[in-house]
Design a protein around this motif. Structure first.
Motif, PDB file in Angstrom:
ATOM      1  N   GLU A 300     -11.207   2.496  -3.128  1.00 15.09           N
ATOM      2  CA  GLU A 300      -9.905   2.261  -3.741  1.00 15.09           C
ATOM      3  C   GLU A 300      -8.780   2.174  -2.712  1.00 15.09           C
ATOM      4  N   VAL A 301      -7.790   1.340  -3.034  1.00 11.92           N
ATOM      5  CA  VAL A 301      -6.489   1.366  -2.380  1.00 11.92           C
ATOM      6  C   VAL A 301      -5.486   1.743  -3.457  1.00 11.92           C
ATOM      7  N   GLY A 303      -1.540   2.855  -4.404  1.00 13.45           N
ATOM      8  CA  GLY A 303      -0.159   2.837  -3.953  1.00 13.45           C
ATOM      9  C   GLY A 303       0.597   4.041  -4.475  1.00 13.45           C
ATOM     10  N   ARG A 459      -7.386  -3.046   2.829  1.00 10.95           N
ATOM     11  CA  ARG A 459      -8.348  -3.378   1.784  1.00 10.95           C
ATOM     12  C   ARG A 459      -9.769  -3.356   2.348  1.00 10.95           C
ATOM     13  N   LEU A 478       2.485  -3.011  -2.345  1.00  6.61           N
ATOM     14  CA  LEU A 478       1.758  -2.397  -3.460  1.00  6.61           C
ATOM     15  C   LEU A 478       0.979  -3.392  -4.315  1.00  6.61           C
ATOM     16  N   CYS A 481      -2.862  -3.185  -4.544  1.00  9.53           N
ATOM     17  CA  CYS A 481      -3.466  -1.878  -4.813  1.00  9.53           C
ATOM     18  C   CYS A 481      -4.218  -1.892  -6.139  1.00  9.53           C
ATOM     19  N   VAL A 484      -1.169   1.983  -8.923  1.00  7.89           N
ATOM     20  CA  VAL A 484       0.093   2.405  -8.321  1.00  7.89           C
ATOM     21  C   VAL A 484       0.603   3.628  -9.065  1.00  7.89           C
TER      22      VAL A 484
END
Length: 530
Positions: A300-301, A303, A459, A478, A481, A484
């Motif tokens: 995961e990314v 924000g 990423r 963001l 993402c 967020v």
């Protein structure tokens, strides 16, 4: 139009074999806010150094109000022509506003003749100094106490003080270098309102920013530099977002929404997430945030969005070990993290990209190799030694991985452009192959292409089975993402899956609620049913 407040024609500047500017130019009219944009290394900083008298052009001419520029080194003459408000404040924090406004000129007539025909310094009349400062601030509508210490002012107020100081020398042309980098949305609005007031008084601004939407919000004309050359000057109203980006990059295409850059949205579902790599549970840091909980999973990314006073920056720094929270728990990979301990955070697998690369991220007089390998010195030689050959080899891998544009690994990091300096900071954070990468406002002051690269690299880090937490109030940071989390005044205000709209996130960061958010809350309150 009348005589331009400043005009640079055909200016060229070389540094050894490097051509920093090639027959470039710009014209700024009185009362105008004129944007100067371009990728890092385009020549913007070199032009500013010529317009402010720090450097002399090798060819070409610079004129102020139709007159030739003063000689290089004539500081007093240059101060009456131009001033620059840099991204890094130049005011003295331990002095008062009044002392900063009149630094080295505390009295109009500081010297008086003595009986022997010489001169003697008069004592400073502090009451008169503060009164003069109050008059100056009032003249330009700056609402700041002359007796307040600079260290206690907001970033926005410090900028106003710097602008007032510049105007007090008689300058009617001010260069603003990334003035909004550390301001929240309300601060930017107040700054722009003040600039428009000063424009009405005939003051001209050269506005340098990597936030392209601000160019459209404030400026009437824009000049684009690319590869040390002037590419175009055009009215902002006649230049679309796509055309502006194309002029900056030299590449045509159809970028994402106007003025935006970033990663392709991933939008991982709950089922597609891996195990939790970062767990924050009920974390509290007095004066910054209270009872904050969030989770970031493998792949995961996430924000973390918030304005200056939201506490999101302090939360990211706390995860990295910079602050000791009063309550709550942090876990990395299921194991509790000792709070307020930077080595413990590194050992647990937390990589960190700090907010300010100049103050927190780089050792300016050291090489690219030394800066990129600061977190992995234990891998550079046996028994605690650091072998130069191994350092250069490790750094070369990082230079290739992050596409750092540098002549070689031993080049001082201070010699690089801002975007490449930021890549060095990111390289150091990734050198340990961290489980969790925490990046705070990672694209501040970097060009469009560098933004895209860095966000794409975050990423890729997540796609390799790790996790990334991007702390920013920049929507472009963001957009890619998976989720967020928005904070307001030290607490989590809302959480958004991929597909959010700008107004939703901005409203949450500003403590507002949009109709869509209200409907989402209503559905949640009724068990998710309409």
């Amino acid at each position: 139009m009348g005589v331009p407040v400043v005009e640079a024609v055909g200016v060229t500047k070389r540094f050894g074999a490097t051509v920093a500017l090639r027959e470039a130019g710009i014209t700024v009219e009185a009362g105008e806010s004129h944007a100067l944009v371009g990728r890092n290394g385009a020549g913007k900083s070199t032009l500013v150094s010529l317009l402010t008298g720090l450097q002399q052009p090798d060819a070409g001419s610079i004129r102020f109000a139709g007159e030739p520029a003063p000689a290089v080194g004539d500081t007093a003459a240059w101060r009456g022509k131009v001033a620059c408000v840099y991204q890094r404040s130049t005011v003295v924090p331990d002095l008062t506003v009044a002392e900063n406004l009149f630094l080295n000129r505390q009295s109009v007539n500081r010297q008086s003749s003595n009986r022997q025909g010489g001169s003697a310094l008069r004592p400073i009349r502090w009451r008169a100094l503060r009164a003069r400062a109050a008059e100056l601030l009032a003249e330009y509508g700056v609402d700041v106490d002359p007796g307040a210490r600079i260290a206690r002012l907001t970033v926005e107020q410090r900028q106003f003080v710097e602008i007032a100081r510049a105007l007090s020398f008689g300058a009617r042309f001010i260069v603003l270098d990334e003035p909004t980098a550390k301001l929240d949305a309300r601060g930017i609005e107040r700054l722009f309102a003040k600039l428009r007031e000063l424009q009405a008084q005939g003051v001209a601004f050269l506005f340098i920013s990597h936030h392209l939407q601000e160019v459209y919000d404030l400026c009437t004309r824009v000049t684009v530099f690319r590869d040390a050359r002037h590419i175009l000057t055009a009215p902002v109203a006649e230049l679309g977002h796509d055309a502006l980006v194309e002029a900056m990059t030299g590449e045509s295409g159809a970028p994402a929404p106007a003025g935006t850059v970033g990663m392709v949205r991933a939008g991982r579902s709950d089922a597609g997430r891996g195990a939790a790599l970062l767990e924050v549970d009920g974390l509290t840091l007095p004066g910054s945030f209270a009872d904050v909980s969030l989770t970031v999973c493998a792949g995961e990314v996430v924000g973390l969005a918030g304005a200056t006073a939201s506490g999101c920056v302090q939360l990211g720094e706390t995860v990295a070990g910079l602050h000791r929270p009063r309550g709550g728990r942090i876990a990395v990979g299921g194991r509790g993290l000792r709070p307020g301990d930077i080595p413990a955070a590194l050992s647990a697998g937390v990589g960190f990209v700090p907010e300010d690369r100049h103050l927190q991220g780089l050792v300016a007089n050291r090489s690219v190799a030394e800066n990129a390998t600061l977190t992995v010195t234990d891998q550079l030689g046996p028994y605690g030694t650091v072998l130069p050959a191994r350092t250069r080899a490790f750094a070369r891998r990082m230079i290739d991985d992050l596409d750092i544009r540098t002549p070689d690994a031993v080049t001082p990091v201070a010699a690089l452009s801002g975007g490449n300096q930021q890549k060095v900071v990111v390289a150091r954070a990734l050198a340990t192959e961290p489980r969790v990468l925490v990046a705070i406002r990672p694209t501040n002051g970097v060009d469009v292409k560098s933004k895209e690269f860095l966000l794409g690299r975050f990423r890729r880090h997540a796609d390799e089975g790790h996790a990334a937490l991007i702390v920013s109030d920049e929507l472009d940071d963001l957009r890619g993402c998976d989720r967020v989390v928005a904070m307001f005044h030290g607490r989590v205000a809302a959480e958004f899956p991929a597909g959010w709209s700008d107004d939703q996130v901005v409203a949450a960061m500003e403590g507002l609620t949009t109709s869509e958010q209200h409907e989402t809350k209503e559905r949640s309150a009724h068990g998710g049913h309409d």
